[in-house]
Design an enzyme around this catalytic site. Structure first.
Site, PDB file in Angstrom:
ATOM      1  N   ALA A 133      -3.012 -38.175   7.716  1.00 22.05           N
ATOM      2  CA  ALA A 133      -2.454 -36.852   7.435  1.00 22.05           C
ATOM      3  C   ALA A 133      -1.050 -36.956   6.818  1.00 22.05           C
ATOM      4  O   ALA A 133      -0.698 -36.194   5.930  1.00 22.05           O
ATOM      5  CB  ALA A 133      -2.405 -36.025   8.721  1.00 22.05           C
ATOM      6  N   HIS A 184      -4.338 -25.567  25.118  1.00 20.29           N
ATOM      7  CA  HIS A 184      -2.998 -25.097  24.756  1.00 20.29           C
ATOM      8  C   HIS A 184      -3.023 -23.955  23.739  1.00 20.29           C
ATOM      9  O   HIS A 184      -2.081 -23.188  23.652  1.00 20.29           O
ATOM     10  CB  HIS A 184      -2.135 -26.250  24.232  1.00 20.29           C
ATOM     11  CG  HIS A 184      -2.748 -26.991  23.090  1.00 20.29           C
ATOM     12  ND1 HIS A 184      -3.801 -27.858  23.249  1.00 20.29           N
ATOM     13  CD2 HIS A 184      -2.475 -26.985  21.764  1.00 20.29           C
ATOM     14  CE1 HIS A 184      -4.135 -28.368  22.077  1.00 20.29           C
ATOM     15  NE2 HIS A 184      -3.350 -27.854  21.156  1.00 20.29           N
ATOM     16  N   PHE A 232      -4.528 -37.921  17.681  1.00 18.32           N
ATOM     17  CA  PHE A 232      -4.102 -36.522  17.689  1.00 18.32           C
ATOM     18  C   PHE A 232      -5.095 -35.721  18.539  1.00 18.32           C
ATOM     19  O   PHE A 232      -6.226 -36.151  18.742  1.00 18.32           O
ATOM     20  CB  PHE A 232      -4.037 -35.978  16.253  1.00 18.32           C
ATOM     21  CG  PHE A 232      -3.547 -34.561  16.222  1.00 18.32           C
ATOM     22  CD1 PHE A 232      -2.261 -34.251  16.620  1.00 18.32           C
ATOM     23  CD2 PHE A 232      -4.385 -33.523  15.834  1.00 18.32           C
ATOM     24  CE1 PHE A 232      -1.817 -32.939  16.631  1.00 18.32           C
ATOM     25  CE2 PHE A 232      -3.953 -32.211  15.841  1.00 18.32           C
ATOM     26  CZ  PHE A 232      -2.671 -31.918  16.242  1.00 18.32           C
ATOM     27  N   ASP A 233      -4.671 -34.545  19.031  1.00 19.43           N
ATOM     28  CA  ASP A 233      -5.512 -33.833  20.012  1.00 19.43           C
ATOM     29  C   ASP A 233      -6.899 -33.453  19.488  1.00 19.43           C
ATOM     30  O   ASP A 233      -7.887 -33.564  20.198  1.00 19.43           O
ATOM     31  CB  ASP A 233      -4.778 -32.638  20.647  1.00 19.43           C
ATOM     32  CG  ASP A 233      -4.309 -31.583  19.648  1.00 19.43           C
ATOM     33  OD1 ASP A 233      -4.427 -31.830  18.430  1.00 19.43           O
ATOM     34  OD2 ASP A 233      -3.830 -30.529  20.079  1.00 19.43           O
ATOM     35  N   LYS A 275      -0.753 -31.390   5.583  1.00 19.45           N
ATOM     36  CA  LYS A 275       0.535 -32.054   5.794  1.00 19.45           C
ATOM     37  C   LYS A 275       0.988 -32.620   4.443  1.00 19.45           C
ATOM     38  O   LYS A 275       1.470 -31.888   3.602  1.00 19.45           O
ATOM     39  CB  LYS A 275       0.385 -33.151   6.863  1.00 19.45           C
ATOM     40  CG  LYS A 275       0.295 -32.612   8.291  1.00 19.45           C
ATOM     41  CD  LYS A 275      -1.061 -32.098   8.618  1.00 19.45           C
ATOM     42  CE  LYS A 275      -1.230 -31.757  10.084  1.00 19.45           C
ATOM     43  NZ  LYS A 275      -2.561 -31.172  10.334  1.00 19.45           N
TER      44      LYS A 275
HETATM   45  N1  F0G Z   1      -4.468 -35.665  12.599  1.00 20.41           N
HETATM   46  C1  F0G Z   1      -3.163 -35.483  12.778  1.00 20.41           C
HETATM   47  C2  F0G Z   1      -2.260 -36.661  12.918  1.00 20.41           C
HETATM   48  C3  F0G Z   1      -2.657 -34.180  12.841  1.00 20.41           C
HETATM   49  O1  F0G Z   1      -1.342 -34.004  13.038  1.00 20.41           O
HETATM   50  C4  F0G Z   1      -3.542 -33.091  12.687  1.00 20.41           C
HETATM   51  C5  F0G Z   1      -3.049 -31.727  12.752  1.00 20.41           C
HETATM   52  C6  F0G Z   1      -4.897 -33.336  12.490  1.00 20.41           C
HETATM   53  C7  F0G Z   1      -5.326 -34.649  12.448  1.00 20.41           C
HETATM   54  C8  F0G Z   1      -5.908 -32.228  12.333  1.00 20.41           C
HETATM   55  O2  F0G Z   1      -5.812 -31.663  11.095  1.00 20.41           O
HETATM   56  O3  F0G Z   1      -5.176 -29.290  11.586  1.00 20.41           O
HETATM   57  O4  F0G Z   1      -6.046 -29.982   9.346  1.00 20.41           O
HETATM   58  O5  F0G Z   1      -7.551 -29.894  11.296  1.00 20.41           O
HETATM   59  N2  F0G Z   1      -1.945 -31.421  13.207  1.00 20.41           N
HETATM   60  C9  F0G Z   1      -1.347 -30.124  13.246  1.00 20.41           C
HETATM   61  C10 F0G Z   1      -0.052 -30.210  14.004  1.00 20.41           C
HETATM   62  C11 F0G Z   1      -2.230 -29.029  13.714  1.00 20.41           C
HETATM   63  O6  F0G Z   1       0.522 -29.143  14.303  1.00 20.41           O
HETATM   64  O7  F0G Z   1       0.434 -31.304  14.260  1.00 20.41           O
HETATM   65  P1  F0G Z   1      -6.156 -30.107  10.817  1.00 20.41           P
END
Ligand code: F0G
Length: 460
Positions: free
Chosen positions: A220, A444, A128-129, A261
Site C-alpha cells: 500500500a 472498531h 494490517f487489520d 495510499k
Molecule cells: N494494507 C494496509 C497496510 C493498509 O494500511 C490498508 C488500509 C489496507 C491494506 C486495506 O486497504 O482500505 O484499500 O481496503 N488502511 C487504511 C488505514 C484503512 O486507515 O490505515 P483498503
C-alpha cells in the site's frame, strides 16, 4: 535552501467548517464515542486515515475526464496496465476496488474458500487489520513476526518494519506444509508506518526460497518505503526511488496494493501475481464479485487516475516533502514531551496513549480516551490503533494522526501540534471507556463506548 516546501500550489479549495466544543461533545455522545460514527461535516481536521483522503493532481483530474468507460479493454485499463507493469515488473495485474478486495481474492486463491484455511498460518511482519481479518475469515491464522525493535515505541531503529527472520525460520521448520505464504507489509502500518529494509526483503525472500513458500507484499505504501530505503539504508542512496521500488517488487511472488495510499487516488486497488495458474484463479474470483478483469469494480476514470497517481507517488520532491512534513509533526510533539513511536513513520505520527494517560489501564482503552479528547478539544479526528482495533493482538496503545497526502498545509499541522499539547496539559482529567456494543473481528468501525466514571479509572 533548507526549507522544504509543499511542491505544489492550490487550485481548488474546500472550506473547513468550524464547530464549537458543545457541538462536538454532543456529536461524541451521539456517536457512542466512536469517531468512525461521527459525520465528517463535524470534523475540522480529519486525520482518521491517509487512505483515499488525499488530493489528486491537475493531471489526475485531467485523466478523470479522459477516462474510457468501455466495459472491456478500455484505453484507461491499458494505461493502468502499462504503468503498473513498468513500476512493479509484474506481468499479471488485476485492478480491484481497494486493498481488501485484493486481500480477499489473494487469500482465497492461496488457500481456498472458508474454512479451507484450517491449520494454515500466514506469517508477516505485522498484518494490517483487514488482511488479518481476511486470513482469519478463511479459517487460517495470521501471525506477526516483527523484530524486538519493531515492538517498542522508543527504539529509534531505522527499519522497525523488518520481519524477524530467525522467528520466521523457526516457524517454517516447526510447521512445514502449513504456510501457504509469507507476507511483508511495506511500510508497516500497524507499528507506526515503519519501513522494511531492502536487505530484510532479500533475507525473507531467501528463506521463502529455501522452504518453497511464496512471498507476498502488502505494498500500500510502496513509495514511502522506497524513500526510506534510499535515505536510511547503507548503499542505497545512489539508486532512484523508482529503481528501489521496482527491485522490492521483483523479490515478491505477488502483491496486494491499496491504491488509496501511495496510488494517490480516492478509490482503487491492485493485485499482482507471478504465477499463471494463480492468476487465472484470481481472475475468476475477480469476475465473480468485483467485475471484469479490465476494470475490477472501478470506473475507467478511476483506472486513469490510479495510473497517474502511482507514477506521481514516486516523484522524489514529493516524497521528500511528504516524509519531512510528518517528521516535523513528530519532532514538535516529542520536543514537548509527548511520547510517540520513534522514528516518525511514512504516513502518520503515532502517539503512545499508554504513556499519555498512564492512569487509564489498557482494558479501558487509553487510545480511545485520547482520540475522543482531541476531537472534543479541537475537532481533530484521529484513530485508535490499540486494544480497540487489535484486541488481544495489540502490542502498544497508540493513537494515529494519519496525514492525508497533499491535503493539509503547515498551519493545519501547527494547529494539531498546539491541540495535542493543550490536551496533554490536562491529561490526568481524561477518563477511560468501556465497550457498550460491539461485534465482529473489525469491531472498531461500529462499536459504541461509554465513559467509565473518573473514580473507577482512578482506582483501576
Ligand atoms: N494494507 C494496509 C497496510 C493498509 O494500511 C490498508 C488500509 C489496507 C491494506 C486495506 O486497504 O482500505 O484499500 O481496503 N488502511 C487504511 C488505514 C484503512 O486507515 O490505515 P483498503
Amino acid at each position: 535552501m533548507k526549507t522544504i516546501i509543499e511542491p505544489f500550489r492550490i487550485k481548488t479549495v474546500e472550506p473547513l467548517r468550524l464547530t464549537t466544543i458543545s457541538e462536538r461533545r454532543d456529536q461524541l455522545r451521539r456517536a457512542g464515542y466512536n469517531l468512525f460514527r461521527v459525520p465528517a461535516r463535524h470534523v475540522l481536521i480529519d486525520l482518521l486515515t491517509d487512505s483515499g483522503t488525499g488530493a489528486m493532481s491537475s493531471e489526475q483530474w485531467a485523466g478523470v475526464m479522459r477516462g474510457d468507460e468501455s466495459y472491456a479493454g478500455a484505453d484507461s485499463y491499458y494505461r493502468f496496465l502499462r504503468t503498473v507493469r513498468s513500476v512493479t515488473g509484474f506481468d499479471h495485474v488485476l485492478p480491484t476496488h481497494q486493498g481488501r478486495a485484493s486481500e480477499r481474492i489473494l487469500v482465497e486463491t492461496l488457500i481456498g474458500s472458508p474454512p479451507a484455511g484450517c491449520g494454515k498460518v500466514i506469517p508477516g511482519n505485522a498484518h494490517f487489520d483487514t488482511t488479518r481479518a481476511n486470513i482469519e475469515h478463511a479459517g487460517a491464522e495470521a501471525i506477526d513476526l516483527l523484530t524486538e525493535d519493531g515492538r517498542t515505541a522508543v527504539s529509534a531503529a531505522p527499519f522497525k518494519g523488518n520481519l524477524d527472520t530467525k522467528r520466521l525460520r523457526a516457524l517454517l521448520e516447526r510447521r512445514p506444509g502449513d504456510v501457504p505464504a509469507v507476507m511483508l507489509t511495506v511500510t508497516c502500518n500497524t507499528n507506526g508506518g515503519q519501513p522494511v529494509a531492502f536487505r530484510n526483503v532479500q533475507r525473507v525472500r531467501a528463506i521463502c526460497d529455501e522452504f518453497g513458500v511464496p512471498l507476498i507484499l502488502d505494498a500500500a505504501r510502496f513509495a514511502e518505503n522506497a524513500w526510506f530505503i534510499k535515505t536510511r539504508e547503507p548503499g542505497q542512496a545512489a539508486r532512484s526511488v523508482r529503481e528501489i521500488a521496482r527491485s522490492v517488487f521483483e523479490l515478491a511472488d505477488g502483491a496486494t496494493i491499496s491504491a488509496k495510499k501511495d496510488g494517490l487516488v480516492n478509490i482503487g486497488g491492485v493485485l499482482l501475481l507471478r504465477d499463471e495458474e494463480m492468476f487465472q484463479r484470481a481472475s475468476d474470483l475477480l469476475i465473480l464479485t468485483e467485475g471484469f478483469v479490465t476494470y475490477g469494480g472501478l470506473a475507467g476514470r478511476d483506472l486513469e487516475a490510479m495510473a497517474i497517481g502511482i507514477d506521481e507517488a514516486l516523484d522524489e520532491d514529493y516524497l521528500r516533502y511528504r516524509v519531512r512534513s510528518i517528521e516535523y509533526l513528530g519532532q514538535k510533539l516529542a520536543e514537548a514531551g509527548v511520547r510517540i513511536v520513534q522514528p516518525p513513520g511514512g504516513h502518520a505520527i503515532y502517539i503512545d496513549a499508554a504513556a499519555f494517560c498512564p492512569h487509564i489501564p489498557a482494558a479501558e482503552f487509553p487510545g480511545q480516551a485520547l482520540a475522543c479528547a482531541l476531537y472534543e478539544h479541537a475537532g481533530i479526528r484521529a484513530c485508535e490503533i490499540g486494544s480497540v482495533m487489535l484486541g488481544e493482538h495489540a502490542v502498544l496503545e497508540l493513537v494515529r494522526l494519519a496525514i492525508p497526502r497533499r491535503t493539509y498545509t503547515q498551519s493545519h499541522i501547527d494547529y494539531v501540534i498546539e491541540a495535542v499539547l493543550e490536551v496533554k496539559h490536562r491529561a490526568e482529567e481524561l477518563v477511560g471507556f468501556r465497550l457498550a456494543e460491539s461485534s465482529g473481528s473489525l469491531r472498531h468501525f461500529t462499536a459504541r463506548f461509554e465513559p467509565v466514571s473518573r473514580e473507577r479509572t482512578a482506582t483501576a
